[in-house]
Design an enzyme around this catalytic site. Structure first.
Site, PDB file in Angstrom:
ATOM      1  N   GLU A 134      53.945  50.283  63.959  1.00 32.14           N
ATOM      2  CA  GLU A 134      53.182  49.123  63.481  1.00 32.14           C
ATOM      3  C   GLU A 134      53.524  48.984  62.011  1.00 32.14           C
ATOM      4  OE1 GLU A 134      51.557  46.393  64.582  1.00 32.14           O
ATOM      5  OE2 GLU A 134      50.699  47.861  65.953  1.00 32.14           O
ATOM      6  N   GLU A 186      55.869  41.512  51.150  1.00 29.91           N
ATOM      7  CA  GLU A 186      54.431  41.548  51.413  1.00 29.91           C
ATOM      8  C   GLU A 186      53.696  41.614  50.080  1.00 29.91           C
ATOM      9  OE1 GLU A 186      53.879  44.931  54.065  1.00 29.91           O
ATOM     10  OE2 GLU A 186      52.435  43.778  55.202  1.00 29.91           O
TER      11      GLU A 186
END
Ligand code: ADP
Length: 491
Positions: free
Chosen positions: A265, A395
């Protein structure tokens, strides 16, 4: 072992946290010679605890314990494992306030959000307790008259779990729940910034009566050493990781020799698209929820907000109004909606990204400079963002909302997909043909359509491309912890 009053004074039951590792049902607390590390509150800098700083040796011991405990754990009836998980779920709910306080203190998120995370984590425990009894196999008509084919599913074995600091409770809960439900045992390595939430889960598991060795926690600052042992040790069958794509790559390399199973993930770079025909209020509410949860520090946070030309100015104005209502501060203070960022390094990274956008011509409409106090960063609204800017590719992991203007559907699909990431995407629009087309064209594992909230235990959470593989939650989430075996019986 020390927990300081900065932590214990805030808890109804301070016994919920122990300052050590948890191996084979025992607490590995600091000895006189042992190394310790500090856990502090990012909102105040206060030290909350000194925890045993464990490394390779302790990881090996924890793996041994998990490996020894696994056959008996797997041999229990599914209902027996489910009952223990249900007991854990009840304890998490009963102690939700203390768990949320621990979470806010070590991580910074506002208390209401922390409570939400605890209930979200508990929901995974409940969901997989329920799923434990539904690990069905299959029968397949044989390929010859005298063969019978049966498919059974078995636990993979010991699972090494590595979790990040941004959801220290829920990221662990949604890995350990399916693993334990099917009969795997677990060695968990929490992030060094936020080990207390994982230790509190171990404490509740102890109280719930889980057998020794089924769940082990190795807190430590030497993530590389602990990670390497988990990846290289042949007694670990699988690694389940949530964290950055870069560390994920390292772990994959380390698991290559053992052909170890993995769930990954990893990072995201979520596009949030607002088409001209969107419901403006709903789009603004969705952007607020998706962008500012956890001060922007989630892998599914809107990272790039694309707004179509005609609705652009109205959207920006409304978003600005809502952002002005956000309250930055200590997460335990009433009414605070944005806590501190996790570390000074995180503030530096956000500052750099905003500086780069400014240098390349973006307009900083609101915020844009760190408050200078602890690790607080103000809600920041940027317009005129372009794909050349770093925040289009990286990000942000902070409360910064960059708005990009676009004209056509094709253009925004290309822009949205122009990233190596593929975790979550969101879009707002009402034309059904366009909704269908865009939903199918987005290369993302999760697509929120007219909503900014997509996390639930009943749905499969996970990414495409370099955001990883494997799914957490839902009926799909349990498969990651099972091996398929087929039995070919000649009669
Ligand atoms: P983030 O950017 O969210 O901090 P990281 O990938 O750095 O993401 O961290 C996620 C988890 O991975 C944390 O528990 C961290 O300690 C751990 N970690 C970091 N580096 C390594 C490594 N080399 N091997 C194993 N785990 C690591």
């Amino acid at each position: 072992m020390t927990l300081t009053p900065a932590l214990t004074d805030k808890l109804k039951n301070p016994r919920i946290v122990v300052a050590g590792g948890f191996t084979d049902g025992k607490w590995n607390t600091v000895s006189s010679r042992g190394k310790v590390f500090r856990v502090s509150n990012p909102a105040t800098g206060e030290v909350l605890a000194q925890i045993s700083d464990l490394s390779t040796k302790a990881t090996k011991e924890a793996i041994e314990a998990a490996h020894a405990a696994q056959p008996a754990w797997a041999a229990l009836a599914a209902k027996e494992r489910a009952d223990l998980l249900k007991g854990l779920n009840r304890l998490m709910i009963e102690h939700a306030d203390d768990l949320a306080t621990v979470l806010t203190l070590e991580m910074g998120k506002p208390f209401a959000e922390a409570k939400g995370e605890i209930l979200y984590g508990a929901a995974f425990i409940e969901w997989f307790a329920e799923e434990a009894r539904r690990v069905y196999g299959d029968t397949i008509p044989g390929h010859t008259a005298n063969t019978r084919i049966t498919v059974i599913k078995q636990p993979v074995g010991v699972v090494g779990v590595i979790t990040p600091w941004n959801f220290p409770n829920a990221m662990l809960a949604r890995k350990l729940a399916p693993a334990l439900a099917v009969g795997c045992t677990v060695v968990a390595k929490p992030a060094a910034e936020t080990p207390l939430s994982a230790l509190a889960i171990a404490r509740l598991m102890e109280w719930a009566g889980f057998p020794a060795g089924v769940f082990n926690v190795v807190p430590g600052t030497d993530a590389a050493a602990i990670g390497e042992e988990l990846c290289a040790n042949p007694k670990v069958a699988k690694i389940s990781f949530t964290g950055s794509t870069n560390v994920g790559r390292t772990l994959m390399r380390q698991c290559a020799d053992g052909i170890k199973r993995m769930s990954m993930e990893l990072g995201g770079n979520a596009p949030f698209i607002v088409f001209d025909d969107a419901d403006l209020d709903a789009a603004v509410a969705g952007a607020m929820a998706s962008k500012f949860r956890n001060a922007g520090q989630t892998c599914v946070c809107a990272n790039r907000i694309y707004v179509q030309s005609q609705i652009h100015d109205r959207f920006v104005a409304r978003l600005g109004e809502e952002m002005a209502r956000l309250k930055v501060g200590d997460g335990l203070e009433e009414g605070v909606t944005i806590g501190p960022l996790i570390t000074d390094k995180a503030v530096d990274k956000v500052t750099e990204l905003v500086g780069d956008a400014r240098d390349q011509g973006a307009v900083i409409v609101m915020g844009g400079t760190p408050t200078g106090e602890a690790t607080f960063y103000p809600p920041t609204l940027i317009t005129g963002a372009t794909k050349a800017m770093r925040l289009a590719r990286e990000e942000i992991f902070g409360p910064v909302a960059p708005v990009f203007r676009f004209e056509t559907v094709d253009e925004v699909i290309d822009l949205a997909n122009a990233t190596e990431f593929g975790l979550a995407a969101y879009f707002y629009g009402r034309d059904i043909a366009k909704v269908t087309r865009v939903a199918e064209a987005l290369q993302y594992g999760i697509v929120g359509i007219n909503t900014g909230l997509i996390s639930t235990e009943v749905a499969p959470f996970g990414g495409m491309k370099q955001s990883g593989f494997g799914r957490e939650g839902s009926k799909y989430g349990i498969e990651d912890y099972l091996d398929i075996k087929y039995l070919c019986l000649a009669v």
